[in-house]
Design an enzyme around this catalytic site. Structure first.
Site, PDB file in Angstrom:
ATOM      1  N   ASN A 209      -4.211 -57.882 -28.198  1.00 33.84           N
ATOM      2  CA  ASN A 209      -4.059 -59.037 -27.302  1.00 33.84           C
ATOM      3  C   ASN A 209      -2.575 -59.289 -27.055  1.00 33.84           C
ATOM      4  OD1 ASN A 209      -3.068 -60.925 -29.450  1.00 33.84           O
ATOM      5  ND2 ASN A 209      -5.072 -60.434 -30.304  1.00 33.84           N
ATOM      6  N   ASP A 275     -11.466 -60.672 -32.705  1.00 30.79           N
ATOM      7  CA  ASP A 275     -12.780 -61.073 -33.219  1.00 30.79           C
ATOM      8  C   ASP A 275     -13.658 -59.862 -33.533  1.00 30.79           C
ATOM      9  OD1 ASP A 275     -12.240 -63.758 -33.128  1.00 30.79           O
ATOM     10  OD2 ASP A 275     -12.791 -63.921 -31.019  1.00 30.79           O
ATOM     11  N   LYS A 285      -8.992 -37.673 -30.795  1.00 32.59           N
ATOM     12  CA  LYS A 285      -8.866 -38.348 -29.502  1.00 32.59           C
ATOM     13  C   LYS A 285     -10.168 -38.180 -28.712  1.00 32.59           C
ATOM     14  CE  LYS A 285      -6.385 -38.284 -25.173  1.00 32.59           C
ATOM     15  NZ  LYS A 285      -5.702 -37.417 -24.234  1.00 32.59           N
ATOM     16  N   PHE A 324      -4.523 -71.976 -36.011  1.00 28.18           N
ATOM     17  CA  PHE A 324      -4.048 -72.097 -34.634  1.00 28.18           C
ATOM     18  C   PHE A 324      -5.246 -71.910 -33.716  1.00 28.18           C
ATOM     19  CE2 PHE A 324       0.521 -72.264 -33.498  1.00 28.18           C
ATOM     20  CZ  PHE A 324       1.001 -72.595 -34.750  1.00 28.18           C
ATOM     21  N   LYS A 338     -13.596 -76.235 -33.325  1.00 32.68           N
ATOM     22  CA  LYS A 338     -13.067 -75.177 -34.195  1.00 32.68           C
ATOM     23  C   LYS A 338     -12.622 -75.713 -35.562  1.00 32.68           C
ATOM     24  CE  LYS A 338     -11.573 -71.652 -31.491  1.00 32.68           C
ATOM     25  NZ  LYS A 338     -10.627 -70.954 -30.638  1.00 32.68           N
ATOM     26  N   LYS A 342     -14.221 -74.219 -38.945  1.00 29.86           N
ATOM     27  CA  LYS A 342     -13.413 -73.412 -39.875  1.00 29.86           C
ATOM     28  C   LYS A 342     -13.129 -74.145 -41.184  1.00 29.86           C
ATOM     29  CE  LYS A 342     -11.893 -70.384 -36.416  1.00 29.86           C
ATOM     30  NZ  LYS A 342     -11.645 -68.960 -36.392  1.00 29.86           N
TER      31      LYS A 342
END
Ligand code: CTP
Length: 396
Positions: A209, A275, A285, A324, A338, A342
Protein backbone atom coordinates in the site's frame (compact mmCIF):
# COMPACT_ATOMS: atom_id res chain seq x y z
CA UNK A 1 10.96 34.29 30.08
CA UNK A 2 10.91 31.08 28.09
CA UNK A 3 14.71 30.59 28.03
CA UNK A 4 15.52 31.47 31.64
CA UNK A 5 18.26 29.26 33.13
CA UNK A 6 19.12 27.81 29.72
CA UNK A 7 22.59 27.99 28.22
CA UNK A 8 22.71 27.98 24.44
CA UNK A 9 26.02 27.36 22.77
CA UNK A 10 26.06 28.92 19.30
CA UNK A 11 28.65 27.68 16.82
CA UNK A 12 29.35 30.11 13.97
CA UNK A 13 31.22 28.98 10.86
CA UNK A 14 32.67 30.86 7.90
CA UNK A 15 29.76 31.76 5.66
CA UNK A 16 28.26 35.12 4.72
CA UNK A 17 25.09 34.30 6.72
CA UNK A 18 27.24 34.62 9.87
CA UNK A 19 26.20 38.28 10.06
CA UNK A 20 22.56 37.23 10.58
CA UNK A 21 23.44 35.36 13.77
CA UNK A 22 23.91 38.68 15.58
CA UNK A 23 20.11 39.07 15.53
CA UNK A 24 19.63 35.49 16.73
CA UNK A 25 21.93 36.10 19.70
CA UNK A 26 19.84 39.18 20.62
CA UNK A 27 16.65 37.16 20.42
CA UNK A 28 18.02 34.41 22.66
CA UNK A 29 19.30 37.00 25.13
CA UNK A 30 15.99 38.91 25.18
CA UNK A 31 14.27 35.64 26.08
CA UNK A 32 16.50 35.07 29.07
CA UNK A 33 19.13 32.65 27.71
CA UNK A 34 22.78 32.59 28.64
CA UNK A 35 24.49 32.61 25.24
CA UNK A 36 27.98 31.19 24.74
CA UNK A 37 29.67 31.52 21.37
CA UNK A 38 32.32 29.50 19.63
CA UNK A 39 33.55 30.61 16.20
CA UNK A 40 35.68 28.99 13.56
CA UNK A 41 38.58 31.27 12.64
CA UNK A 42 37.05 31.77 9.14
CA UNK A 43 33.76 33.05 10.53
CA UNK A 44 35.58 36.14 11.79
CA UNK A 45 35.93 37.23 8.15
CA UNK A 46 32.18 37.94 8.30
CA UNK A 47 31.53 39.08 11.89
CA UNK A 48 33.81 40.54 14.52
CA UNK A 49 34.63 38.97 17.84
CA UNK A 50 33.81 42.26 19.54
CA UNK A 51 30.27 42.36 18.10
CA UNK A 52 29.60 38.79 19.24
CA UNK A 53 31.12 39.44 22.66
CA UNK A 54 28.99 42.56 23.19
CA UNK A 55 25.79 40.90 22.05
CA UNK A 56 26.28 37.72 24.05
CA UNK A 57 27.80 39.50 27.05
CA UNK A 58 30.20 36.60 27.26
CA UNK A 59 33.66 35.74 26.08
CA UNK A 60 33.82 34.42 22.50
CA UNK A 61 35.89 31.26 21.98
CA UNK A 62 37.95 30.57 18.87
CA UNK A 63 41.29 28.99 19.57
CA UNK A 64 41.48 25.48 20.91
CA UNK A 65 44.74 25.82 22.78
CA UNK A 66 44.15 29.22 24.33
CA UNK A 67 43.68 27.45 27.67
CA UNK A 68 42.66 29.56 30.68
CA UNK A 69 41.30 26.85 32.89
CA UNK A 70 42.31 23.34 34.04
CA UNK A 71 39.42 21.83 32.07
CA UNK A 72 39.86 21.98 28.29
CA UNK A 73 37.50 24.52 26.72
CA UNK A 74 35.86 21.99 24.41
CA UNK A 75 34.81 19.93 27.40
CA UNK A 76 33.71 22.72 29.73
CA UNK A 77 31.68 24.54 27.03
CA UNK A 78 30.01 21.25 26.04
CA UNK A 79 29.26 20.43 29.71
CA UNK A 80 27.78 23.83 30.45
CA UNK A 81 25.45 24.12 27.44
CA UNK A 82 21.90 22.74 27.33
CA UNK A 83 21.89 22.77 23.55
CA UNK A 84 24.33 23.49 20.70
CA UNK A 85 23.13 25.43 17.65
CA UNK A 86 25.52 25.62 14.69
CA UNK A 87 24.43 28.42 12.37
CA UNK A 88 25.41 29.05 9.69
CA UNK A 89 27.00 25.65 9.16
CA UNK A 90 29.24 25.43 6.10
CA UNK A 91 29.66 22.31 3.96
CA UNK A 92 33.16 22.01 5.39
CA UNK A 93 32.10 22.01 9.06
CA UNK A 94 29.12 19.71 8.38
CA UNK A 95 31.41 17.21 6.68
CA UNK A 96 33.99 17.36 9.46
CA UNK A 97 31.40 16.81 12.21
CA UNK A 98 29.84 13.91 10.31
CA UNK A 99 33.26 12.22 10.12
CA UNK A 100 34.20 12.93 13.73
CA UNK A 101 37.01 15.30 12.72
CA UNK A 102 37.93 17.65 15.54
CA UNK A 103 40.50 20.07 14.13
CA UNK A 104 39.34 23.34 15.70
CA UNK A 105 37.52 24.33 18.88
CA UNK A 106 34.05 24.27 17.28
CA UNK A 107 34.42 20.81 15.74
CA UNK A 108 36.07 19.50 18.93
CA UNK A 109 33.09 20.68 20.99
CA UNK A 110 30.69 19.14 18.45
CA UNK A 111 32.58 15.86 18.76
CA UNK A 112 32.29 15.94 22.56
CA UNK A 113 28.67 17.14 22.62
CA UNK A 114 26.17 14.57 23.82
CA UNK A 115 23.06 16.72 24.23
CA UNK A 116 20.66 18.02 21.59
CA UNK A 117 22.31 19.69 18.58
CA UNK A 118 20.68 21.77 15.84
CA UNK A 119 22.50 22.52 12.59
CA UNK A 120 21.34 25.23 10.17
CA UNK A 121 23.36 24.87 6.96
CA UNK A 122 23.96 27.71 4.50
CA UNK A 123 26.02 27.38 1.34
CA UNK A 124 26.05 27.66 -2.44
CA UNK A 125 23.27 25.58 -4.05
CA UNK A 126 25.70 23.34 -5.94
CA UNK A 127 27.49 22.55 -2.69
CA UNK A 128 24.12 21.79 -1.05
CA UNK A 129 23.17 19.45 -3.92
CA UNK A 130 26.53 17.66 -3.84
CA UNK A 131 25.72 14.01 -2.98
CA UNK A 132 28.69 13.87 -0.60
CA UNK A 133 27.27 16.74 1.45
CA UNK A 134 23.81 15.15 1.40
CA UNK A 135 25.30 11.85 2.56
CA UNK A 136 27.10 13.63 5.41
CA UNK A 137 23.86 15.38 6.42
CA UNK A 138 22.02 12.04 6.43
CA UNK A 139 24.65 10.66 8.78
CA UNK A 140 24.12 13.54 11.19
CA UNK A 141 20.31 13.16 11.01
CA UNK A 142 20.66 9.45 11.74
CA UNK A 143 22.55 10.41 14.92
CA UNK A 144 19.57 12.48 16.09
CA UNK A 145 20.97 15.89 15.10
CA UNK A 146 18.22 18.21 13.84
CA UNK A 147 19.00 19.74 10.45
CA UNK A 148 17.11 22.93 9.60
CA UNK A 149 17.24 22.85 5.82
CA UNK A 150 18.25 25.99 3.96
CA UNK A 151 15.73 27.92 1.89
CA UNK A 152 15.67 28.55 -1.84
CA UNK A 153 16.21 32.00 -3.24
CA UNK A 154 18.83 34.48 -4.32
CA UNK A 155 22.17 33.49 -2.79
CA UNK A 156 24.96 35.84 -1.79
CA UNK A 157 27.27 34.08 -4.29
CA UNK A 158 25.00 35.26 -7.14
CA UNK A 159 23.26 31.93 -7.75
CA UNK A 160 19.53 31.26 -7.51
CA UNK A 161 18.78 28.01 -5.67
CA UNK A 162 18.62 26.21 -2.34
CA UNK A 163 21.28 27.20 0.16
CA UNK A 164 20.12 30.32 1.98
CA UNK A 165 20.13 30.07 5.78
CA UNK A 166 16.60 29.31 7.02
CA UNK A 167 14.78 32.07 8.89
CA UNK A 168 16.04 33.09 12.33
CA UNK A 169 12.51 32.47 13.64
CA UNK A 170 12.80 28.86 12.54
CA UNK A 171 16.13 28.44 14.36
CA UNK A 172 14.76 30.20 17.43
CA UNK A 173 11.53 28.14 17.53
CA UNK A 174 13.35 24.83 16.98
CA UNK A 175 15.72 25.69 19.85
CA UNK A 176 12.89 26.66 22.21
CA UNK A 177 10.95 23.51 21.29
CA UNK A 178 13.96 21.29 22.01
CA UNK A 179 14.75 22.98 25.30
CA UNK A 180 11.16 22.85 26.51
CA UNK A 181 10.53 19.29 25.43
CA UNK A 182 9.76 17.39 28.57
CA UNK A 183 11.59 14.20 29.42
CA UNK A 184 8.22 12.69 30.29
CA UNK A 185 9.05 9.34 28.68
CA UNK A 186 12.35 8.77 30.48
CA UNK A 187 12.56 5.18 31.65
CA UNK A 188 9.70 4.12 29.34
CA UNK A 189 9.96 1.76 26.40
CA UNK A 190 7.95 2.92 23.38
CA UNK A 191 7.46 0.60 20.41
CA UNK A 192 6.19 2.06 17.16
CA UNK A 193 5.34 0.37 13.87
CA UNK A 194 5.46 2.18 10.54
CA UNK A 195 5.15 1.69 6.79
CA UNK A 196 2.99 -0.58 4.69
CA UNK A 197 3.60 -4.32 4.94
CA UNK A 198 4.73 -6.16 1.81
CA UNK A 199 3.05 -9.44 0.98
CA UNK A 200 4.98 -11.38 -1.66
CA UNK A 201 3.23 -13.08 -4.56
CA UNK A 202 6.36 -14.51 -6.19
CA UNK A 203 10.04 -13.45 -6.22
CA UNK A 204 9.16 -10.48 -8.45
CA UNK A 205 5.72 -9.24 -7.38
CA UNK A 206 4.02 -8.20 -4.18
CA UNK A 207 0.91 -6.63 -2.65
CA UNK A 208 1.42 -3.48 -0.58
CA UNK A 209 0.00 0.00 0.00
CA UNK A 210 1.00 3.68 -0.23
CA UNK A 211 2.03 4.18 3.40
CA UNK A 212 5.33 6.13 3.53
CA UNK A 213 6.13 5.28 7.15
CA UNK A 214 6.74 9.00 7.87
CA UNK A 215 4.11 9.38 10.62
CA UNK A 216 5.48 6.43 12.61
CA UNK A 217 9.05 7.69 12.14
CA UNK A 218 8.04 11.15 13.40
CA UNK A 219 6.46 9.57 16.50
CA UNK A 220 9.59 7.49 17.10
CA UNK A 221 11.78 10.64 16.84
CA UNK A 222 9.54 12.55 19.24
CA UNK A 223 9.43 9.70 21.73
CA UNK A 224 13.21 9.63 21.71
CA UNK A 225 13.36 13.41 22.27
CA UNK A 226 11.03 12.89 25.24
CA UNK A 227 13.58 10.50 26.76
CA UNK A 228 12.06 7.12 25.83
CA UNK A 229 13.87 3.95 24.86
CA UNK A 230 12.50 3.59 21.33
CA UNK A 231 12.05 0.60 19.05
CA UNK A 232 10.79 1.31 15.53
CA UNK A 233 9.49 -1.74 13.68
CA UNK A 234 9.21 -0.67 10.07
CA UNK A 235 9.04 -1.83 6.48
CA UNK A 236 11.02 1.26 5.35
CA UNK A 237 14.74 2.04 5.27
CA UNK A 238 15.26 4.53 8.05
CA UNK A 239 18.35 5.40 10.03
CA UNK A 240 17.99 6.76 13.54
CA UNK A 241 19.76 6.81 16.90
CA UNK A 242 17.47 4.12 18.34
CA UNK A 243 16.69 0.48 17.62
CA UNK A 244 15.15 -0.14 14.21
CA UNK A 245 13.82 -3.56 13.27
CA UNK A 246 13.23 -3.87 9.54
CA UNK A 247 10.37 -6.18 8.62
CA UNK A 248 8.54 -7.03 5.43
CA UNK A 249 5.23 -8.85 5.83
CA UNK A 250 2.46 -8.64 8.43
CA UNK A 251 3.66 -11.97 9.85
CA UNK A 252 7.23 -10.58 10.24
CA UNK A 253 5.80 -7.51 11.98
CA UNK A 254 3.74 -9.67 14.31
CA UNK A 255 6.79 -11.77 15.24
CA UNK A 256 8.89 -8.65 15.93
CA UNK A 257 6.10 -7.21 18.10
CA UNK A 258 5.65 -10.45 20.01
CA UNK A 259 9.36 -10.30 20.91
CA UNK A 260 9.13 -6.71 22.19
CA UNK A 261 5.66 -6.56 23.74
CA UNK A 262 6.29 -7.89 27.24
CA UNK A 263 8.64 -5.04 28.18
CA UNK A 264 6.74 -2.32 26.28
CA UNK A 265 5.12 0.61 28.10
CA UNK A 266 3.55 2.26 25.06
CA UNK A 267 2.77 0.59 21.73
CA UNK A 268 1.82 2.73 18.75
CA UNK A 269 0.67 0.87 15.65
CA UNK A 270 1.04 3.44 12.88
CA UNK A 271 1.84 0.80 10.24
CA UNK A 272 -0.58 0.06 7.43
CA UNK A 273 -0.81 -3.70 7.80
CA UNK A 274 -2.11 -5.62 4.77
CA UNK A 275 -5.35 -7.37 5.68
CA UNK A 276 -4.64 -10.29 3.33
CA UNK A 277 -1.64 -12.18 1.92
CA UNK A 278 -1.50 -14.64 -0.98
CA UNK A 279 -2.42 -18.17 -0.02
CA UNK A 280 0.16 -19.90 -2.21
CA UNK A 281 3.42 -17.99 -2.59
CA UNK A 282 5.09 -19.05 -5.83
CA UNK A 283 8.77 -19.82 -5.31
CA UNK A 284 9.38 -19.34 -9.05
CA UNK A 285 8.32 -16.28 -11.02
CA UNK A 286 4.75 -16.84 -12.23
CA UNK A 287 4.60 -17.03 -16.03
CA UNK A 288 2.03 -15.35 -18.19
CA UNK A 289 -0.30 -18.06 -19.56
CA UNK A 290 -2.94 -17.95 -22.24
CA UNK A 291 -5.71 -16.90 -19.79
CA UNK A 292 -7.04 -13.34 -19.98
CA UNK A 293 -7.98 -13.34 -16.31
CA UNK A 294 -6.28 -14.98 -13.39
CA UNK A 295 -7.34 -15.24 -9.75
CA UNK A 296 -5.03 -14.87 -6.77
CA UNK A 297 -6.34 -16.56 -3.69
CA UNK A 298 -5.77 -14.49 -0.53
CA UNK A 299 -5.91 -15.47 3.12
CA UNK A 300 -6.52 -13.15 6.04
CA UNK A 301 -3.52 -11.85 7.96
CA UNK A 302 -3.77 -11.85 11.74
CA UNK A 303 -5.09 -8.60 13.22
CA UNK A 304 -1.90 -7.80 15.10
CA UNK A 305 -3.31 -4.86 17.04
CA UNK A 306 -6.38 -6.74 18.19
CA UNK A 307 -4.25 -9.74 19.17
CA UNK A 308 -1.96 -7.57 21.31
CA UNK A 309 -4.94 -5.85 22.96
CA UNK A 310 -6.26 -9.30 23.89
CA UNK A 311 -2.81 -10.29 25.23
CA UNK A 312 -2.71 -7.09 27.28
CA UNK A 313 -6.06 -7.93 28.88
CA UNK A 314 -5.03 -11.54 29.53
CA UNK A 315 -1.68 -10.54 31.10
CA UNK A 316 -3.23 -7.57 32.96
CA UNK A 317 -0.49 -5.48 31.37
CA UNK A 318 -0.43 -1.71 31.85
CA UNK A 319 0.91 -1.06 28.35
CA UNK A 320 -0.86 1.83 26.61
CA UNK A 321 -1.91 0.63 23.15
CA UNK A 322 -2.57 3.11 20.36
CA UNK A 323 -3.95 2.14 16.96
CA UNK A 324 -4.15 4.16 13.78
CA UNK A 325 -7.12 4.26 11.47
CA UNK A 326 -6.80 5.41 7.87
CA UNK A 327 -10.16 5.99 6.22
CA UNK A 328 -11.28 7.38 2.88
CA UNK A 329 -14.90 8.00 4.02
CA UNK A 330 -17.01 8.23 7.20
CA UNK A 331 -13.84 8.81 9.23
CA UNK A 332 -15.27 9.20 12.71
CA UNK A 333 -18.01 6.56 12.43
CA UNK A 334 -15.51 3.99 11.16
CA UNK A 335 -13.02 5.02 13.84
CA UNK A 336 -15.59 4.56 16.63
CA UNK A 337 -16.44 1.07 15.38
CA UNK A 338 -12.74 0.21 15.06
CA UNK A 339 -11.66 1.28 18.57
CA UNK A 340 -14.49 -0.78 20.06
CA UNK A 341 -13.64 -3.82 17.94
CA UNK A 342 -9.86 -3.74 18.47
CA UNK A 343 -9.98 -2.83 22.16
CA UNK A 344 -7.08 -0.35 22.12
CA UNK A 345 -6.77 2.59 24.53
CA UNK A 346 -6.56 5.23 21.81
CA UNK A 347 -7.15 5.33 18.07
CA UNK A 348 -5.63 8.04 15.86
CA UNK A 349 -7.94 8.60 12.90
CA UNK A 350 -6.83 10.26 9.69
CA UNK A 351 -8.58 11.01 6.43
CA UNK A 352 -6.61 9.62 3.51
CA UNK A 353 -8.96 11.06 0.89
CA UNK A 354 -7.40 14.50 1.42
CA UNK A 355 -4.42 15.23 -0.80
CA UNK A 356 -2.87 17.77 1.60
CA UNK A 357 -2.47 15.29 4.46
CA UNK A 358 -1.89 11.58 4.92
CA UNK A 359 0.33 9.04 3.20
CA UNK A 360 3.36 10.67 1.49
CA UNK A 361 2.60 14.17 2.72
CA UNK A 362 4.75 15.87 5.37
CA UNK A 363 1.59 17.14 7.06
CA UNK A 364 -1.27 15.45 8.79
CA UNK A 365 -4.49 16.26 10.66
CA UNK A 366 -5.88 13.68 13.05
CA UNK A 367 -8.58 13.03 15.62
CA UNK A 368 -7.64 10.97 18.67
CA UNK A 369 -10.40 8.79 20.06
CA UNK A 370 -10.13 7.25 23.48
CA UNK A 371 -11.75 4.06 24.76
CA UNK A 372 -14.22 6.03 26.90
CA UNK A 373 -15.72 7.78 23.88
CA UNK A 374 -13.67 11.00 24.10
CA UNK A 375 -12.49 12.74 20.93
CA UNK A 376 -9.75 15.29 20.43
CA UNK A 377 -8.93 16.89 17.10
CA UNK A 378 -5.36 17.94 16.30
CA UNK A 379 -5.45 20.58 13.57
CA UNK A 380 -3.32 20.28 10.42
CA UNK A 381 0.39 20.56 11.16
CA UNK A 382 3.68 18.90 10.21
CA UNK A 383 3.91 15.20 11.07
CA UNK A 384 6.60 16.20 13.56
CA UNK A 385 4.22 18.49 15.47
CA UNK A 386 1.35 15.98 15.23
CA UNK A 387 3.68 13.26 16.58
CA UNK A 388 4.54 15.29 19.65
CA UNK A 389 0.91 16.18 20.28
CA UNK A 390 -0.14 12.52 20.04
CA UNK A 391 2.51 11.52 22.58
CA UNK A 392 1.60 14.38 24.90
CA UNK A 393 -2.09 13.52 24.66
CA UNK A 394 -1.79 9.81 25.34
CA UNK A 395 0.54 10.35 28.31
CA UNK A 396 -1.57 13.11 29.88
N1 CTP B 1 -3.81 -3.52 11.99
C1 CTP B 1 -3.19 -4.64 12.47
N2 CTP B 1 -3.28 -5.82 11.80
C2 CTP B 1 -4.00 -5.91 10.67
C3 CTP B 1 -4.65 -4.76 10.16
C4 CTP B 1 -4.53 -3.57 10.85
O1 CTP B 1 -2.54 -4.57 13.50
N3 CTP B 1 -4.07 -7.05 10.05
C5 CTP B 1 -3.73 -2.27 12.76
C6 CTP B 1 -3.06 -1.11 12.06
O2 CTP B 1 -1.69 -1.05 12.33
C7 CTP B 1 -3.80 0.08 12.64
C8 CTP B 1 -5.18 -0.45 12.96
O3 CTP B 1 -5.05 -1.86 13.02
O4 CTP B 1 -3.22 0.51 13.85
C9 CTP B 1 -6.26 -0.10 11.98
O5 CTP B 1 -5.83 -0.44 10.68
P1 CTP B 1 -6.80 -0.22 9.44
O6 CTP B 1 -6.11 -0.69 8.23
O7 CTP B 1 -7.33 1.17 9.46
O8 CTP B 1 -8.02 -1.15 9.84
P2 CTP B 1 -8.37 -2.63 9.52
O9 CTP B 1 -8.49 -3.36 10.79
O10 CTP B 1 -7.40 -3.20 8.52
O11 CTP B 1 -9.82 -2.49 8.90
P3 CTP B 1 -10.25 -2.00 7.40
O12 CTP B 1 -9.10 -2.34 6.49
O13 CTP B 1 -11.47 -2.78 7.17
O14 CTP B 1 -10.51 -0.53 7.52
Amino acid sequence: MELNNKTILIGITGGIAAYKICELIRKFKKNGANVRIVCTPNSLNFVTKLTLQNLSQNEVYIEEFDVKNWKPEHISLADEADIMVIAPATANTISKISQGIADNLLTSIACAFSKKMIIAPAMNCNMWNNPIIQENLSKLKARGIEILEPESGFLACGYLGKGRLCSLDKIFNATVECLNSSQKLKGKKVVITSGGTIEDIDPVRYISNYSSGKMGKAIADSARDMGAEVVLITTKDFEAPYKITKVKSAIDMQNALNDEFESTDILIMAAAVADYRVKNYSVQKMKKGSEDNITLELVKNPDILQGLCERKAKDSSSCIIVGFCAESENLLDNAKTKIAKKGCDFLVANDISRKDIGFSSDDNEVTILDKNGGMNKIEKASKKVIARKILEFITK
